[in-house]
Structure formats: C-alpha cells, structure tokens
Scaffold this motif. Structure first.
Motif, PDB file in Angstrom:
ATOM      1  N   THR A   1       1.025  -1.262   0.094  1.00  0.00           N
ATOM      2  CA  THR A   1       0.210   0.001  -0.190  1.00  0.00           C
ATOM      3  C   THR A   1       1.010   1.212  -0.036  1.00  0.00           C
ATOM      4  N   GLU A   2       2.276   1.013   0.155  1.00  0.00           N
ATOM      5  CA  GLU A   2       2.957   2.172   0.162  1.00  0.00           C
ATOM      6  C   GLU A   2       4.414   1.884  -0.342  1.00  0.00           C
ATOM      7  N   VAL A   3       4.999   2.858  -1.328  1.00  0.00           N
ATOM      8  CA  VAL A   3       6.371   2.556  -1.602  1.00  0.00           C
ATOM      9  C   VAL A   3       6.945   3.773  -1.590  1.00  0.00           C
ATOM     10  N   VAL A   4       8.205   4.035  -0.869  1.00  0.00           N
ATOM     11  CA  VAL A   4       9.175   5.103  -0.872  1.00  0.00           C
ATOM     12  C   VAL A   4      10.363   4.796  -1.580  1.00  0.00           C
ATOM     13  N   GLN A   5      10.572   5.663  -2.377  1.00  0.00           N
ATOM     14  CA  GLN A   5      11.764   5.854  -3.197  1.00  0.00           C
ATOM     15  C   GLN A   5      12.616   7.365  -3.181  1.00  0.00           C
ATOM     16  N   GLY A   6      13.793   7.173  -2.786  1.00  0.00           N
ATOM     17  CA  GLY A   6      14.871   7.953  -2.572  1.00  0.00           C
ATOM     18  C   GLY A   6      16.003   8.145  -3.311  1.00  0.00           C
ATOM     19  N   ALA A   7      15.960   8.609  -4.510  1.00  0.00           N
ATOM     20  CA  ALA A   7      17.166   8.032  -5.673  1.00  0.00           C
ATOM     21  C   ALA A   7      17.865   9.686  -5.613  1.00  0.00           C
ATOM     22  N   VAL A   8      18.913   9.757  -5.883  1.00  0.00           N
ATOM     23  CA  VAL A   8      19.907  10.840  -6.090  1.00  0.00           C
ATOM     24  C   VAL A   8      19.910  10.899  -7.647  1.00  0.00           C
ATOM     25  N   LEU A   9      19.543  11.841  -8.394  1.00  0.00           N
ATOM     26  CA  LEU A   9      19.649  11.856  -9.878  1.00  0.00           C
ATOM     27  C   LEU A   9      20.837  12.892 -10.296  1.00  0.00           C
ATOM     28  N   ASP A  10      21.457  12.470 -11.413  1.00  0.00           N
ATOM     29  CA  ASP A  10      22.653  13.321 -11.898  1.00  0.00           C
ATOM     30  C   ASP A  10      22.222  14.431 -12.396  1.00  0.00           C
ATOM     31  N   SER A  11      22.627  15.594 -11.962  1.00  0.00           N
ATOM     32  CA  SER A  11      22.333  16.766 -12.754  1.00  0.00           C
ATOM     33  C   SER A  11      22.784  17.130 -14.292  1.00  0.00           C
TER      34      SER A  11
ATOM     35  N   ALA B   1      11.849  12.034  -1.023  1.00  0.00           N
ATOM     36  CA  ALA B   1      13.326  12.015  -0.583  1.00  0.00           C
ATOM     37  C   ALA B   1      14.067  12.046  -1.867  1.00  0.00           C
ATOM     38  N   THR B   2      13.783  12.308  -3.154  1.00  0.00           N
ATOM     39  CA  THR B   2      14.363  12.211  -4.177  1.00  0.00           C
ATOM     40  C   THR B   2      15.069  13.446  -4.330  1.00  0.00           C
ATOM     41  N   SER B   3      16.416  13.718  -4.890  1.00  0.00           N
ATOM     42  CA  SER B   3      16.961  14.740  -5.003  1.00  0.00           C
ATOM     43  C   SER B   3      18.009  14.843  -6.234  1.00  0.00           C
ATOM     44  N   GLN B   4      18.412  16.013  -6.458  1.00  0.00           N
ATOM     45  CA  GLN B   4      19.399  16.019  -7.821  1.00  0.00           C
ATOM     46  C   GLN B   4      20.829  16.469  -7.456  1.00  0.00           C
ATOM     47  N   THR B   5      21.852  16.203  -7.650  1.00  0.00           N
ATOM     48  CA  THR B   5      23.383  16.435  -7.526  1.00  0.00           C
ATOM     49  C   THR B   5      23.948  16.116  -8.578  1.00  0.00           C
ATOM     50  N   GLY B   6      25.470  16.942  -8.434  1.00  0.00           N
ATOM     51  CA  GLY B   6      26.034  16.542  -9.443  1.00  0.00           C
ATOM     52  C   GLY B   6      27.206  15.446  -9.510  1.00  0.00           C
ATOM     53  N   GLN B   7      26.305  14.471  -9.244  1.00  0.00           N
ATOM     54  CA  GLN B   7      27.333  13.152  -8.882  1.00  0.00           C
ATOM     55  C   GLN B   7      26.373  12.007  -9.237  1.00  0.00           C
ATOM     56  N   ALA B   8      27.022  10.714  -9.643  1.00  0.00           N
ATOM     57  CA  ALA B   8      26.345   9.878 -10.279  1.00  0.00           C
ATOM     58  C   ALA B   8      25.071   9.273  -9.818  1.00  0.00           C
ATOM     59  N   PHE B   9      24.312   8.716 -10.544  1.00  0.00           N
ATOM     60  CA  PHE B   9      23.001   8.234  -9.886  1.00  0.00           C
ATOM     61  C   PHE B   9      23.147   7.023  -8.966  1.00  0.00           C
ATOM     62  N   SER B  10      22.513   7.483  -8.072  1.00  0.00           N
ATOM     63  CA  SER B  10      22.615   6.374  -6.771  1.00  0.00           C
ATOM     64  C   SER B  10      21.087   6.009  -6.119  1.00  0.00           C
TER      65      SER B  10
END
Length: 419
Positions: free
Chosen positions: A154-164, A282-291
């Motif tokens: 009933t709930e999925v939480v995803q917190g990825a770090v996207l590569d800008s 919890a998803t964010s964007q930074t200047g690093q590889a995707f994780s």
C-alpha cells in the motif's frame, strides 16, 4: 543459667546450620536467593528492669532473611528461558492467584501459554493481531503458532539521487519507451506484492527534461502503468528541483506523492486491484552519479512460523519465513519497596505481604526495572565458598556451646561431691 545459655546457643547454631545447608542444597536452583539467619541476644526481665551488670540468658533466632542480590547469568539453548538482569520479579498466575519468581525456566504448554515447570503461567501485556501491545492489564501470555497472511503493498518510498549532469531528453523527439534505454536517463526497480502475496516488479524510470526538471514513469512487470484519466497513455509525473538540489514541492506534481493503480485483471494472479501510494519526496538532484539511497515498501508474501524471540524489553516476537516478525506480547516485571518482606512459597515463588508493600508493575528496561535476557537463566546467588566457611564457623559455635554444657556439668559434679 549456664545450661540455658548454652542450650540456646546449641539451638541457634543448629538453626544456622539449617539455613546454610538449605543454601548449599539450592546452589544449582535457578533464580534461588540465598538466606541468612539473624540472631538476637536474650535478657531476663525483672520488675526493677535491667542494669549494666545483668548477664544475658542466651540467644534466639530473630529472623531468616532473603538476600536479593543478582545471580550470574548462564546461556542456555532454550529460546523461552529468560533471565532478569537487574531489579524485578516475574509475575506468575497460579490459577487466579499471583505469585512472584526469579526463575525464568519457561516453555509452551499444549494451549500455547508460557508456563514454568509447575504449570504456572507467565503474565504480561497482550498484543493484537497487528502486533500492537495493549498495556491495559497483565494477563497470561499466550503465543500463536499460525502462519502470517500475505499483505498487499500500500506504500512505496523511493529516494534516488539524480545526476544533474545528464543530458536532456526531448519529449517531442524521443518519447518514453521502457524497452529502449535511450529514452530514459535512470531506472530502478523494487519487488512489491499483491493481495495474495504474489511478487511483482515495480520499475521506475527517470527522464531528464530540462535543468531541474524530471519526468517519472512507472512500469509493473515490464508494462507501463496507465494514466488514470486516459489508459491509452502512460502515467507520468514531473519532479522539479531547486538550486540546492532539493525537490520543489510547490511545483512538483502531487507534491511528490502520487497514487499508482493497476487493474487486478491484468495481474493474472486472481488478486484484487493493486493500488498504492508512491512517495518520491526523498528524491534529490546533485552533480554526482545516479544512486538509489532509499527504497522500501510495506507488502509481503505469506509466511510460516520459524521461531520465537524475546528482546531485552520483554517483547515476544514471532518470526516468519517471509522475513517478517510480529509482537505477540510483552513480559511485565514487578518490584517491591521491601523485597525482604516477601514470603517464600516454595517452587522458587514468593508471596507479597504487608511488609513487602504493594507490587509495582513495569516493563523490562523501564524506570527502576532490569532488562531480560532470552536464552539465558539466572543462577542461584549462593557463594559456595562463603557458605562452607560459614558452615565451619557454625560447627565450631555448636561445639563451643556443647563444651559450655560439659564444663557446667563438671562444676555441678564438683559441688555434688563436696562433703
């Protein structure tokens, strides 16, 4: 008078030996608390009272006191064995009457109750079917050995770090296709469950559309989840990020939390519709590889019981083959203002009295209560070396008092033989 003094000394030494012998006999009794004999001198009362030159008329046993010091803790192979480390007593139900004990040798009876060797039931707080502890009133703890039913996600939480630094993919020229890796920037997946506990793979695709702008698509078992308003189109949500790389909830669709729904008929398992809340806050964007920094969901398949465990706070948990665990109750402990006022009732049990004060309930690890150790037992607090030394001393005291009688008899014999 010397005969009376010596006789009282013999009786006192005999009582002392009885107490010491009882301690030695129970050196291997789990949770046993040693006792000590306490004596008082005796003076003859007169009408005029007592004076400084009065001679006592012997001694008497004043009390036999329990010594409630901590015993050593020994590890066992029984998961239901429980040792108390610190203050407190187990609260045992004896057919409605309550007794208290430090003996943690427990096992399950035919009805699932935790009992000791005498059949007395361990009491605590019960848990509901969801594992929530109800601390209303203690009752005999009963464990169930049934399997745990499946629970649909009933709930999925995803917190990825996207590569800008990733290149932009134009919507018009490159439409999204889950089977074409050139149409999306990043992808991740997680196992989720339907109402029957069947496993399905939820894939998430991130497509960079511009600086700080990303589209998010989802697919179940390789098939893109449809838009709820137009099933012919894939469901898509847009995330926006500020200059610090944090998600901009005011611009982001549904503030980063949206619903995913898949028709049960398309699952092919006979389960109901699969609908859950998908949280991407919890998803964010930074200047690093995707994780993928955070990923969890709350569903699980059915599972059979594999074991029981008891934590240091006395919570009894059932563990299942699907890696789930559920609380089935919590042990309560009892403390007294004056434990010395408790009365031994046999079988390693004690009864409360007016001298002990009323019992105070609490859970292990809370204020003024010790913790519990599962798979372990508290040994008797009998110091055999000290007891053997005390035994020698008591024997010598007995011999000395016997010698006093012998000496007094010799004096009396001298008087009788005078002419």
């Amino acid at each position: 008078m010397s005969f009376q003094q010596a006789l009282s000394g013999l009786n006192a030494a005999s009582k002392n030996l009885d107490v010491i012998g009882n301690n030695v006999a129970n050196a291997n009794t789990v949770g046993f608390k040693a006792s000590r004999a306490e004596f008082a001198d005796v003076y003859a009362s007169t009408v005029m009272g007592t004076f400084s030159n009065n001679i006592g008329i012997g001694t008497k046993l004043n009390a036999v006191s329990q010594i409630f010091t901590q015993g050593a803790i020994s590890v066992t192979s029984n998961p239901f064995d429980v040792a108390i480390s610190g203050e407190g007593f187990f609260r045992m139900d004896n057919n409605g009457s309550i007794v208290y004990s430090r003996n943690g040798q427990f096992h399950l009876d035919a009805n699932g109750y935790l009992v000791n060797a005498n059949g007395l039931r361990l009491t605590g707080y019960a848990a509901d079917e969801n594992g929530n502890i109800n601390a209303a009133a203690p009752q005999p703890l009963r464990l169930t050995v049934s399997s745990i039913e499946a629970r649909g996600t009933t709930e999925v939480v995803q917190g990825a770090v996207l590569d800008s630094r990733s290149p932009v993919i134009d919507r018009a020229t490159t439409p999204f296709d889950p089977n074409d890796s050139t149409t999306y920037t990043h992808a991740t997946s997680i196992a989720i469950y339907d109402s029957l506990g069947n496993t399905h793979t939820l894939s998430t695709f991130y497509v960079k559309r511009g600086p700080g702008e990303w589209d998010v698509y989802t697919a179940l078992n390789g098939t893109t989840t449809p838009d709820p308003d137009d099933p012919s189109l894939p469901s898509v949500h847009t995330l926006f990020f500020d200059a610090a790389g944090k998600i901009d909830l005011d611009k982001t669709d549904s503030r980063g939390v949206f619903n995913v729904r898949v028709d049960g008929a398309t699952l092919g398992t006979g389960a109901t519709d699969l609908e859950f809340e998908y949280n991407l806050v919890a998803t964010s964007q930074t200047g690093q590889a995707f994780s993928n920094e955070l990923q969890r969901q709350n569903g699980y398949t059915s599972g059979r019981l594999t074991s029981f465990t008891i934590d240091e706070n006395g919570v009894l948990k059932a563990n299942y083959s699907n890696q789930q665990s559920r609380a089935q109750g919590q042990i309560v402990l009892v403390s007294f203002v004056n434990p010395q006022g408790l009365v031994p009732a046999g079988g390693n049990n004690f009864l409360e009295t007016m001298l002990s004060g009323t019992p105070r309930l609490g859970v292990p690890g809370s204020s003024n209560f010790g913790t519990v150790v599962s798979g372990a037992l508290e040994d008797a607090n009998v110091d055999l070396t000290a007891e053997l030394v005390n035994m020698i001393t008591a024997q010598r005291v007995y011999q000395a008092n016997a010698q006093s009688i012998k000496t007094q008899d010799s004096v009396m014999q001298t008087l009788v033989n005078m002419r």
